[in-house]
Design a protein around this motif. Structure first.
Motif, PDB file in Angstrom:
ATOM      1  N   CYS A 360       0.841  -1.204   0.000  1.00 32.58           N
ATOM      2  CA  CYS A 360       0.000   0.000   0.000  1.00 32.58           C
ATOM      3  C   CYS A 360       0.870   1.246   0.000  1.00 32.58           C
ATOM      4  N   SER A 361       0.685   2.121  -0.976  1.00 30.73           N
ATOM      5  CA  SER A 361       1.484   3.349  -1.094  1.00 30.73           C
ATOM      6  C   SER A 361       0.745   4.538  -0.493  1.00 30.73           C
ATOM      7  N   PHE A 362       1.497   5.603  -0.187  1.00 27.96           N
ATOM      8  CA  PHE A 362       0.889   6.881   0.157  1.00 27.96           C
ATOM      9  C   PHE A 362       0.668   7.603  -1.165  1.00 27.96           C
ATOM     10  N   GLN A 363      -0.583   7.731  -1.594  1.00 25.75           N
ATOM     11  CA  GLN A 363      -0.885   8.144  -2.965  1.00 25.75           C
ATOM     12  C   GLN A 363      -0.898   9.665  -3.132  1.00 25.75           C
ATOM     13  N   PHE A 364       0.261  10.276  -2.868  1.00 28.58           N
ATOM     14  CA  PHE A 364       0.399  11.728  -3.062  1.00 28.58           C
ATOM     15  C   PHE A 364       0.640  11.977  -4.541  1.00 28.58           C
ATOM     16  N   ASN A 365      -0.305  12.629  -5.194  1.00 31.56           N
ATOM     17  CA  ASN A 365      -0.274  12.761  -6.650  1.00 31.56           C
ATOM     18  C   ASN A 365      -0.712  14.159  -7.060  1.00 31.56           C
ATOM     19  N   PRO A 366       0.134  15.179  -6.807  1.00 26.63           N
ATOM     20  CA  PRO A 366      -0.300  16.571  -6.968  1.00 26.63           C
ATOM     21  C   PRO A 366      -0.662  16.964  -8.388  1.00 26.63           C
ATOM     22  N   VAL A 367      -0.086  16.328  -9.390  1.00 24.85           N
ATOM     23  CA  VAL A 367      -0.377  16.734 -10.764  1.00 24.85           C
ATOM     24  C   VAL A 367      -1.275  15.754 -11.499  1.00 24.85           C
ATOM     25  N   GLY A 368      -1.732  14.711 -10.816  1.00 24.88           N
ATOM     26  CA  GLY A 368      -2.697  13.789 -11.402  1.00 24.88           C
ATOM     27  C   GLY A 368      -2.140  12.880 -12.474  1.00 24.88           C
ATOM     28  N   THR A 369      -0.823  12.672 -12.497  1.00 24.68           N
ATOM     29  CA  THR A 369      -0.235  11.872 -13.570  1.00 24.68           C
ATOM     30  C   THR A 369       0.450  10.595 -13.071  1.00 24.68           C
ATOM     31  N   LYS A 371       0.891   6.858 -11.590  1.00 22.60           N
ATOM     32  CA  LYS A 371       0.097   5.634 -11.700  1.00 22.60           C
ATOM     33  C   LYS A 371       0.398   4.734 -10.505  1.00 22.60           C
ATOM     34  N   PHE A 372      -0.643   4.345  -9.785  1.00 20.82           N
ATOM     35  CA  PHE A 372      -0.498   3.428  -8.661  1.00 20.82           C
ATOM     36  C   PHE A 372      -1.086   2.084  -9.096  1.00 20.82           C
ATOM     37  N   THR A 373      -0.209   1.070  -9.274  1.00 19.94           N
ATOM     38  CA  THR A 373      -0.625  -0.166  -9.937  1.00 19.94           C
ATOM     39  C   THR A 373      -0.721  -1.372  -9.014  1.00 19.94           C
ATOM     40  N   LYS A 374      -0.361  -1.218  -7.734  1.00 19.22           N
ATOM     41  CA  LYS A 374      -0.459  -2.371  -6.829  1.00 19.22           C
ATOM     42  C   LYS A 374      -1.925  -2.595  -6.452  1.00 19.22           C
ATOM     43  N   SER A 375      -2.251  -3.850  -6.147  1.00 17.13           N
ATOM     44  CA  SER A 375      -3.661  -4.197  -5.896  1.00 17.13           C
ATOM     45  C   SER A 375      -4.256  -3.410  -4.742  1.00 17.13           C
ATOM     46  N   CYS A 376      -3.459  -3.153  -3.702  1.00 15.79           N
ATOM     47  CA  CYS A 376      -3.949  -2.374  -2.555  1.00 15.79           C
ATOM     48  C   CYS A 376      -4.269  -0.944  -2.980  1.00 15.79           C
ATOM     49  N   ASP A 377      -3.351  -0.341  -3.751  1.00 13.84           N
ATOM     50  CA  ASP A 377      -3.542   1.048  -4.184  1.00 13.84           C
ATOM     51  C   ASP A 377      -4.758   1.186  -5.096  1.00 13.84           C
ATOM     52  N   ILE A 378      -4.955   0.207  -5.975  1.00 13.43           N
ATOM     53  CA  ILE A 378      -6.098   0.241  -6.885  1.00 13.43           C
ATOM     54  C   ILE A 378      -7.402   0.209  -6.099  1.00 13.43           C
ATOM     55  N   ALA A 379      -7.465  -0.672  -5.098  1.00 11.67           N
ATOM     56  CA  ALA A 379      -8.685  -0.783  -4.282  1.00 11.67           C
ATOM     57  C   ALA A 379      -8.936   0.486  -3.485  1.00 11.67           C
ATOM     58  N   LYS A 380      -7.891   0.999  -2.839  1.00 14.83           N
ATOM     59  CA  LYS A 380      -8.059   2.182  -1.979  1.00 14.83           C
ATOM     60  C   LYS A 380      -8.360   3.431  -2.796  1.00 14.83           C
ATOM     61  N   ALA A 381      -7.741   3.560  -3.968  1.00 15.64           N
ATOM     62  CA  ALA A 381      -8.016   4.731  -4.805  1.00 15.64           C
ATOM     63  C   ALA A 381      -9.475   4.736  -5.237  1.00 15.64           C
ATOM     64  N   PHE A 382     -10.005   3.560  -5.597  1.00 17.57           N
ATOM     65  CA  PHE A 382     -11.414   3.485  -5.988  1.00 17.57           C
ATOM     66  C   PHE A 382     -12.311   3.920  -4.832  1.00 17.57           C
ATOM     67  N   LEU A 383     -12.048   3.382  -3.641  1.00 15.18           N
ATOM     68  CA  LEU A 383     -12.899   3.684  -2.489  1.00 15.18           C
ATOM     69  C   LEU A 383     -12.815   5.164  -2.115  1.00 15.18           C
ATOM     70  N   ALA A 384     -11.595   5.723  -2.130  1.00 13.08           N
ATOM     71  CA  ALA A 384     -11.429   7.133  -1.769  1.00 13.08           C
ATOM     72  C   ALA A 384     -12.158   8.033  -2.764  1.00 13.08           C
ATOM     73  N   LYS A 385     -12.046   7.706  -4.051  1.00 13.37           N
ATOM     74  CA  LYS A 385     -12.704   8.534  -5.068  1.00 13.37           C
ATOM     75  C   LYS A 385     -14.228   8.423  -4.994  1.00 13.37           C
ATOM     76  N   ASN A 386     -14.709   7.315  -4.453  1.00 12.19           N
ATOM     77  CA  ASN A 386     -16.154   7.125  -4.336  1.00 12.19           C
ATOM     78  C   ASN A 386     -16.672   7.413  -2.933  1.00 12.19           C
ATOM     79  N   SER A 387     -15.829   8.059  -2.109  1.00 18.79           N
ATOM     80  CA  SER A 387     -16.215   8.531  -0.764  1.00 18.79           C
ATOM     81  C   SER A 387     -16.707   7.399   0.136  1.00 18.79           C
TER      82      SER A 387
END
Length: 555
Positions: A360-369, A371-387
Motif C-alpha cells: 500500500c502506497s501513500f498516494q500523493f499525486n499533486p499533478v494527477g499523472t 500511476k499506482f498499480t499495486k492491488s492495494c492502491d487500486i482498491a483504496k483509490a477506488f474507495l477514496a474517489k467514491n467517498s
C-alpha cells in the motif's frame, strides 16, 4: 514623529489614501482572478494543450504547470521583493501586474496543440511560470505599499482591503466562468468559450494599470531613500543575517503556515470536498461557495479594523484555534446537509480492505499523472474517489488485496507489469464490480439535489470563510510591521508565498492521499488541523504583537 503622538491626532482617510487602497486592491483582485482562472479551467486547458503529447512529455508539462502555480511563487517573492526594496514599491508592482495581465491575455488567444503542435504546451508553461513569478511579487508590494501609506493606528483597517482580494478574485473568476457557461452549450464552452474569461481580463488590466500610473511612491520608502538608508543587498540582508532570518522563520511557522491551511481549507478544500467527496454537482457547489464568500468577505475588513484596537496576534491565534477545534464537526455537517444518503451508508455499510501493508502506497499525486498499480492502491483509490469509508486489515505478504462490503467480497488485481490494454480491461472490470456492490450497499452515485439543504450549507461554508477572515484579515499588517523598511518587501513576501504556495497549495492533494491511506473521508482534515495547532503554539511563544510598532523606525 513618535508612535504615541500620531495616535493622539487621529484624522479621516484622505482622497489619496482611498486611491492607494482602491488601486492596490483592484490590481490584486485582478491578479488573483487570473491565477484562479487556470485552476478552475485546468481540465479543459489540459485537453486543449496536452492532448496530443506523449505520456512522458504530458507528465513533465503537467508537473511544470502545477509548479508554476504554487512552487514558483516564492521565487517571484525573491525577485520582485529585491526590486521593490531597491527601486521602489510603485514601479515593482506595476511591473508585476503587467506581466500577469499580458500572460493571461495570451493564454486566451494561444492556439491549441491541434493547431501548432508542441509549441502550444511549451508556450503555456512559460506563461504559467510568468504568472507564478508575478503573483509572488504582487502581494508583498501591494501590502507594503498600502501599509506605508496608512496612518498609525489604521494599518490593520487599510491593509485588510488587500486581504479581500484573493477571495474576491476567486469569486469573480467563478462568476465569469458560470456566466460564460450559461450563455452557450457545454460543447462550445469546452471548444472555444473557455477563452472568454481570459480575454475579459484585458479590460481589468487596462483599468488597473491606468489607476496605478496615477499613484505616488510610498512616503516611507521615499523618506528612507532620501536619508540614504536603503538596502543595497536586500536578499543577503534579509536572509543572510540571523536577526532578520529568525524573523522570517517565525513569520512562516508562527503565522503564515497556519493562515495558509485555514485559508485553503475554508475555500479550496471545502469546494473539493463538496464536489469530489460529497458528489454535489459543480455548478451548485460553486454557487454555494460564491454566496459564502460574498457574505463572509466583509469580515476581512472587520477583523483588520479590530486588530488596530486589540492587536493582530489575538485575532489570528483565535482563528487558528477555532478552525482546529471545529473542522471535524463542520465537515461532518457538510456531509449531513449535502448528501444524507452518503452519511447513512457510511454508518450502515462498513467496508474493509484486506491487503498486505507493504503493498500500500501513500498516494500523493499533486499533478494527477502518477500511476499506482499495486492491488492495494487500486482498491483504496477506488474507495477514496467514491467517498467510501473503510478500515484496514492486514493480509499475508504478497497476497492480492480484497475488499469486504458487508458479507460480499471483491478481489482487486495486480496491475504492475500489465500492458496498457490489459490494465485498462482489468480496471474496468474491477470498477464495474465494485460500483455494483457499493450502490447495493447504499452508497449514492451523487448527491440527490432534492435532499441538499442549501441554506445550512451556506451557513457552514460562511463559518469556514469567517475563520479565513480571522487569520487572513490582519496578516498583511503584522507581516509589514515585523520587518524594517529597507528589507520589508523582500522579507515579508518570502514567508507569505512559501506558506501559501507550499503549505496551502499542497493541501488538497495531501488530504486526498491521507484519506486514501487511512480510509476515512475526514482524515485529510488532520493536515490543516496539525499545521494550524503547530502555528498556534509557535505563534503564542515567539510572535510579538506589532500593532503599536513605528514602521518608520529602523527596528
Amino acid at each position: 514623529m513618535s508612535a504615541s503622538s500620531r495616535v493622539a491626532t487621529p484624522r479621516p482617510i484622505t482622497a489619496e489614501e482611498k486611491k492607494v487602497i482602491f488601486a492596490s486592491s483592484l490590481g490584486t483582485v485582478f491578479e488573483w482572478y487570473d491565477f484562479y482562472l487556470y485552476g478552475s479551467l485546468a481540465a479543459i486547458i489540459s485537453k486543449q494543450f496536452f492532448s496530443g503529447v506523449n505520456p512522458t512529455a504530458a507528465f513533465i508539462f503537467a508537473l511544470m504547470a502545477f509548479a508554476a502555480g504554487f512552487a514558483v511563487r516564492p521565487f517571484g517573492a525573491l525577485v520582485f521583493g529585491r526590486l521593490g526594496d531597491m527601486i521602489g514599491r510603485k514601479y515593482t508592482f506595476l511591473v508585476t501586474i503587467l506581466l500577469m495581465g499580458a500572460s493571461t491575455f495570451i493564454v486566451g488567444v494561444l492556439p491549441n496543440y491541434a493547431a501548432i503542435g508542441i509549441t502550444a504546451p511549451v508556450v503555456l508553461i512559460v506563461l504559467r511560470l510568468v504568472q507564478g513569478l508575478a503573483l509572488g511579487g504582487e502581494y508583498g508590494g501591494a501590502a507594503t505599499y498600502v501599509a506605508e501609506h496608512a496612518p498609525h493606528g489604521k494599518r490593520g483597517a487599510y491593509t485588510s482591503w488587500i486581504q479581500t482580494t484573493a477571495t474576491l478574485g476567486l469569486f469573480m473568476s467563478l462568476l465569469v466562468i458560470l456566466g460564460t457557461r450559461s450563455l452557450m452549450s457545454s460543447e462550445d464552452f469546452d471548444t472555444w468559450g473557455w477563452r472568454i474569461p481570459f480575454l475579459v481580463s484585458v479590460l481589468l488590466l487596462a483599468v488597473s494599470v491606468w489607476i496605478r500610473m496615477q499613484l505616488n511612491e510610498s512616503p516611507v520608502f521615499k523618506k528612507m531613500k532620501e536619508e540614504g538608508k536603503g538596502s543595497k543587498a536586500p536578499l543577503s540582508e534579509a536572509f543572510g543575517q540571523w536577526k532578520n532570518l529568525k524573523l522570517v522563520i517565525i513569520a512562516l511557522l508562527g503565522l503564515v503556515a497556519g493562515q495558509a491551511v485555514v485559508w485553503y481549507t475554508g475555500q479550496f478544500y471545502a469546494l473539493f470536498f463538496l464536489t469530489q467527496t460529497l458528489k454535489v454537482d459543480a455548478v451548485t457547489a460553486n454557487i454555494l461557495i460564491a454566496i459564502a464568500l460574498l457574505i463572509g468577505s466583509i469580515f476581512f475588513v472587520v477583523f483588520g479594523t479590530l486588530s488596530d484596537k486589540i492587536g493582530r496576534k489575538p485575532i489570528i491565534m483565535a482563528g487558528l484555534l477555532l478552525a482546529a477545534v471545529t473542522y471535524f464537526p463542520i465537515f461532518k455537517g457538510l456531509t449531513h446537509y449535502a448528501n444524507p444518503g452518503l452519511e447513512a451508508a457510511l454508518t450502515n455499510a462498513p467496508v474493509t480492505v484486506v491487503a498486505d501493508p507493504a503493498q500500500c502506497s501513500f498516494q500523493f499525486n499533486p499533478v494527477g499523472t502518477s500511476k499506482f498499480t499495486k492491488s492495494c492502491d487500486i482498491a483504496k483509490a477506488f474507495l477514496a474517489k467514491n467517498s467510501v469509508n473503510y478500515s484496514n486489515e492486514a493480509a499475508p505478504a504478497g497476497s492480492v488485496a480484497m475488499v469486504k462490503i458487508g458479507d460480499q467480497q471483491v478481489s482487486s488485481f495486480e496491475g504492475t507489469g500489465l500492458s496498457k490494454e490489459d490494465a485498462k480491461a482489468k480496471l474496468d472490470e474491477f470498477s464495474k464490480s465494485m460500483t455494483e456492490h457499493i450502490r447495493a450497499a447504499g452508497y449514492p452515485e451523487k448527491a440527490d439535489p432534492s435532499k441538499i439543504n442549501k441554506p445550512m450549507l451556506v451557513v457552514l461554508l460562511t463559518i469556514l470563510v469567517i475563520y479565513v477572515t480571522m487569520v487572513y484579515g490582519p496578516i498583511a499588517a503584522i507581516l509589514v510591521e515585523m520587518f524594517p523598511t529597507r528589507i520589508r518587501y523582500t522579507s515579508m513576501s518570502l514567508p507569505y508565498h512559501i506558506g501559501n504556495g507550499w503549505f496551502g497549495g499542497f493541501l488538497p492533494t495531501t488530504a486526498f492521499a491521507m484519506v486514501a491511506a487511512n480510509g476515512n473521508i475526514y482524515y485529510g482534515l488532520w493536515y490543516p488541523i496539525v499545521i494550524a495547532l503547530g502555528t498556534l503554539v509557535i505563534g503564542l511563544l515567539f510572535v510579538r504583537e506589532t500593532k503599536d510598532v513605528d514602521i518608520l523606525a529602523d527596528h
